[in-house]
Design a protein around this motif. Structure first.
Motif, PDB file in Angstrom:
ATOM      1  N   PRO A  41       0.595  -1.255  -0.093  1.00 42.99           N
ATOM      2  CA  PRO A  41       0.205   0.142   0.102  1.00 42.99           C
ATOM      3  C   PRO A  41       0.907   1.317   0.263  1.00 42.99           C
ATOM      4  CG  PRO A  41      -0.770  -1.508   1.606  1.00 42.99           C
ATOM      5  CD  PRO A  41       0.309  -2.090   1.079  1.00 42.99           C
ATOM      6  N   PRO A  42       0.327   2.183  -0.834  1.00 43.70           N
ATOM      7  CA  PRO A  42       1.441   3.397  -1.035  1.00 43.70           C
ATOM      8  C   PRO A  42       1.413   4.256   0.231  1.00 43.70           C
ATOM      9  CG  PRO A  42      -0.838   3.776  -2.040  1.00 43.70           C
ATOM     10  CD  PRO A  42      -0.827   2.373  -1.476  1.00 43.70           C
ATOM     11  N   GLU A  43       0.570   3.968   1.438  1.00 38.75           N
ATOM     12  CA  GLU A  43       0.866   4.730   2.560  1.00 38.75           C
ATOM     13  C   GLU A  43       1.995   4.121   3.406  1.00 38.75           C
ATOM     14  OE1 GLU A  43      -3.507   4.705   1.513  1.00 38.75           O
ATOM     15  OE2 GLU A  43      -1.770   2.942   1.892  1.00 38.75           O
ATOM     16  N   ILE A  44       2.534   3.326   2.988  1.00 33.57           N
ATOM     17  CA  ILE A  44       3.992   2.847   3.485  1.00 33.57           C
ATOM     18  C   ILE A  44       5.160   3.410   3.032  1.00 33.57           C
ATOM     19  CG2 ILE A  44       5.243   0.790   4.225  1.00 33.57           C
ATOM     20  CD1 ILE A  44       2.684  -0.952   4.276  1.00 33.57           C
ATOM     21  N   SER A  91      -2.293  -3.750  13.740  1.00 33.39           N
ATOM     22  CA  SER A  91      -2.549  -2.792  15.023  1.00 33.39           C
ATOM     23  C   SER A  91      -2.388  -1.540  13.822  1.00 33.39           C
ATOM     24  CB  SER A  91      -2.017  -2.624  15.799  1.00 33.39           C
ATOM     25  OG  SER A  91      -1.976  -1.394  16.756  1.00 33.39           O
ATOM     26  N   GLY A  92      -3.450  -0.547  14.125  1.00 32.56           N
ATOM     27  CA  GLY A  92      -3.580   0.708  13.395  1.00 32.56           C
ATOM     28  C   GLY A  92      -3.348   1.711  14.429  1.00 32.56           C
ATOM     29  N   ARG A  93      -2.780   1.636  15.428  1.00 29.12           N
ATOM     30  CA  ARG A  93      -2.624   2.602  16.569  1.00 29.12           C
ATOM     31  C   ARG A  93      -1.239   2.900  17.044  1.00 29.12           C
ATOM     32  NH1 ARG A  93      -6.683   4.657  19.741  1.00 29.12           N
ATOM     33  NH2 ARG A  93      -5.395   4.105  21.743  1.00 29.12           N
ATOM     34  N   LEU A  94      -0.438   1.589  17.102  1.00 26.43           N
ATOM     35  CA  LEU A  94       0.569   1.505  17.743  1.00 26.43           C
ATOM     36  C   LEU A  94       1.933   1.559  16.999  1.00 26.43           C
ATOM     37  CD1 LEU A  94      -0.083  -1.762  20.237  1.00 26.43           C
ATOM     38  CD2 LEU A  94      -0.778   0.827  20.683  1.00 26.43           C
ATOM     39  N   ALA A  95       2.914   2.071  17.824  1.00 30.05           N
ATOM     40  CA  ALA A  95       4.355   2.307  16.950  1.00 30.05           C
ATOM     41  C   ALA A  95       5.193   0.628  17.275  1.00 30.05           C
ATOM     42  CB  ALA A  95       5.229   3.024  17.739  1.00 30.05           C
ATOM     43  N   LEU A  96       5.453   0.145  16.364  1.00 29.52           N
ATOM     44  CA  LEU A  96       6.266  -1.166  16.072  1.00 29.52           C
ATOM     45  C   LEU A  96       7.646  -1.073  16.018  1.00 29.52           C
ATOM     46  CD1 LEU A  96       4.589  -3.917  16.841  1.00 29.52           C
ATOM     47  CD2 LEU A  96       3.159  -1.895  16.151  1.00 29.52           C
ATOM     48  N   GLY A 134      17.047  -3.516   7.424  1.00 28.01           N
ATOM     49  CA  GLY A 134      16.099  -2.542   7.311  1.00 28.01           C
ATOM     50  C   GLY A 134      14.608  -3.020   8.086  1.00 28.01           C
ATOM     51  N   TYR A 135      13.760  -2.107   8.131  1.00 31.13           N
ATOM     52  CA  TYR A 135      12.493  -2.660   8.833  1.00 31.13           C
ATOM     53  C   TYR A 135      11.412  -2.046   8.124  1.00 31.13           C
ATOM     54  CZ  TYR A 135       9.072  -3.525  12.809  1.00 31.13           C
ATOM     55  OH  TYR A 135       8.073  -3.882  13.563  1.00 31.13           O
ATOM     56  N   ILE A 136      10.337  -2.646   7.694  1.00 30.45           N
ATOM     57  CA  ILE A 136       9.145  -2.258   7.085  1.00 30.45           C
ATOM     58  C   ILE A 136       7.791  -2.828   7.620  1.00 30.45           C
ATOM     59  CG2 ILE A 136       7.765  -2.284   4.928  1.00 30.45           C
ATOM     60  CD1 ILE A 136      10.499  -2.726   3.201  1.00 30.45           C
ATOM     61  N   VAL A 137       6.905  -1.968   7.997  1.00 30.18           N
ATOM     62  CA  VAL A 137       5.807  -2.504   8.767  1.00 30.18           C
ATOM     63  C   VAL A 137       4.412  -1.748   8.651  1.00 30.18           C
ATOM     64  CG1 VAL A 137       6.408  -0.443  10.489  1.00 30.18           C
ATOM     65  CG2 VAL A 137       4.868  -2.194  11.227  1.00 30.18           C
ATOM     66  N   ASP A 138       3.428  -2.526   8.306  1.00 28.06           N
ATOM     67  CA  ASP A 138       2.110  -1.875   7.929  1.00 28.06           C
ATOM     68  C   ASP A 138       1.527  -1.526   9.134  1.00 28.06           C
ATOM     69  OD1 ASP A 138      -0.036  -1.559   6.772  1.00 28.06           O
ATOM     70  OD2 ASP A 138      -0.898  -3.514   6.859  1.00 28.06           O
ATOM     71  N   GLY A 139       2.186  -0.659   9.779  1.00 26.72           N
ATOM     72  CA  GLY A 139       1.662   0.216  11.133  1.00 26.72           C
ATOM     73  C   GLY A 139       2.729   1.271  11.496  1.00 26.72           C
ATOM     74  N   GLY A 172      20.563   6.279  10.807  1.00 26.24           N
ATOM     75  CA  GLY A 172      20.558   5.833   9.212  1.00 26.24           C
ATOM     76  C   GLY A 172      20.101   4.475   9.227  1.00 26.24           C
ATOM     77  N   PHE A 173      19.114   3.922  10.067  1.00 22.66           N
ATOM     78  CA  PHE A 173      18.524   2.515   9.838  1.00 22.66           C
ATOM     79  C   PHE A 173      17.286   2.811   9.184  1.00 22.66           C
ATOM     80  CE2 PHE A 173      15.847  -0.853  11.426  1.00 22.66           C
ATOM     81  CZ  PHE A 173      16.685  -2.006  11.109  1.00 22.66           C
ATOM     82  N   PRO A 174      17.062   2.097   7.970  1.00 25.52           N
ATOM     83  CA  PRO A 174      16.059   2.102   6.844  1.00 25.52           C
ATOM     84  C   PRO A 174      14.673   1.601   7.531  1.00 25.52           C
ATOM     85  CG  PRO A 174      17.879   1.348   5.938  1.00 25.52           C
ATOM     86  CD  PRO A 174      18.325   1.319   7.612  1.00 25.52           C
ATOM     87  N   VAL A 175      13.926   2.502   7.791  1.00 29.04           N
ATOM     88  CA  VAL A 175      12.379   2.185   8.191  1.00 29.04           C
ATOM     89  C   VAL A 175      11.581   2.707   7.209  1.00 29.04           C
ATOM     90  CG1 VAL A 175      10.831   2.757  10.286  1.00 29.04           C
ATOM     91  CG2 VAL A 175      13.030   2.031  10.832  1.00 29.04           C
ATOM     92  N   PHE A 176      10.395   1.824   6.803  1.00 28.46           N
ATOM     93  CA  PHE A 176       9.036   2.352   6.232  1.00 28.46           C
ATOM     94  C   PHE A 176       8.180   2.050   7.043  1.00 28.46           C
ATOM     95  CE2 PHE A 176      12.139   2.140   3.031  1.00 28.46           C
ATOM     96  CZ  PHE A 176      11.902   2.940   1.999  1.00 28.46           C
ATOM     97  N   CYS A 177       7.079   3.144   7.310  1.00 30.19           N
ATOM     98  CA  CYS A 177       5.789   2.628   8.107  1.00 30.19           C
ATOM     99  C   CYS A 177       4.920   3.300   7.482  1.00 30.19           C
ATOM    100  CB  CYS A 177       6.141   3.116   9.455  1.00 30.19           C
ATOM    101  SG  CYS A 177       6.502   5.000   9.601  1.00 30.19           S
ATOM    102  N   ARG A 178       3.387   3.006   7.804  1.00 24.32           N
ATOM    103  CA  ARG A 178       2.284   3.640   7.460  1.00 24.32           C
ATOM    104  C   ARG A 178       2.030   4.898   8.288  1.00 24.32           C
ATOM    105  NH1 ARG A 178      -2.477   1.730   5.165  1.00 24.32           N
ATOM    106  NH2 ARG A 178      -1.732  -0.360   4.782  1.00 24.32           N
TER     107      ARG A 178
END
Length: 217
Positions: free
Chosen positions: A31-34, A88-93, A109-114, A126-132
């Motif tokens: 999803p593009p929101e990530i 979860s659509g509320r919490l930081a993972l 790196g880390y990619i989370v649907d949250g 400098g740690f790659p993180v992708f999140c919603r």
């Protein structure tokens, strides 16, 4: 695995999607929101999956609900990108100490649907993180991991440990493990052909002529 990761890292998601679409695999985009925490954030590599469950109400604060999360940090394999379906659509993972831990252990790196928090610190790290989304809400007594290495779904994309991911400013694409080598090779060919078009345009060639000659645009 390392060589393929390095080659994939030199690619970009648009070219990967084009190649996947040509192979009938266009359902490969998350999803593009990530999004990455910065426009420059990018990551590539084999995937290690994480799944979790949120509690409807906050549990007993005296119980050690963080221990399963710390165990995950210990298990995440070096050279991989973690993809998390937290449900979860509320919490930081993701947070700064977790990012510091994963980076120090060689996780790419880390990619989370949250959500993610401590994001300015993570950017400095400098740690790659992708999140919603971003939020200060943590997971203490509200969420626990319930599976590592198991198949997960983000959006309508099935993701398995061992599949490959490339994430950049345009989004996140998933490549099934069994076709990763051929897809990366095809993307390298596409990028080489695009370089020829680019050089032709810069040299003043008409775009129609360049397209008809190279078949790319």
């Amino acid at each position: 695995m390392t060589d393929l990761t390095e080659r994939l890292e030199r690619c970009y998601t648009g070219a990967v999607y084009d190649v996947m679409r040509e192979r009938g695999q266009e359902n490969c985009v998350l999803p593009p929101e990530i999004c990455g925490l910065t426009p420059q954030t990018r990551v590539a590599g084999p995937i290690f999956t994480l799944r979790g469950v949120a509690f409807d109400t906050q549990r007993d604060k005296d119980a050690d609900y963080l221990l399963p999360w710390v165990r995950f940090l210990s298990e995440a394999p070096a050279g991989h990108v973690v993809l998390c379906q937290p449900n979860s659509g509320r919490l930081a993972l993701m947070g700064e100490l977790s990012a510091e831990t994963l980076k120090s252990r060689g996780v790419r790196g880390y990619i989370v649907d949250g959500g993610s928090r401590d994001n300015s610190f993570i950017c400095e790290l400098g740690f790659p993180v992708f999140c919603r989304f971003r939020t200060p809400r943590d997971i203490v007594a509200k969420w626990v991991p319930d599976a590592t290495g198991a198949p997960i779904t983000i959006g309508d994309v099935l993701i398995r440990t061992g599949d490959y991911v490339l994430a950049d400013f345009d989004g996140v694409v998933i490549i099934p493990a069994e076709i990763a080598e051929e897809v990366v090779a095809a993307v390298e060919t596409v990028m080489s052909e695009e370089d020829k078009v680019r050089e032709a345009i810069r040299a003043g060639r008409d775009p129609v002529e360049a397209y008809l000659e190279f078949g790319k645009f």
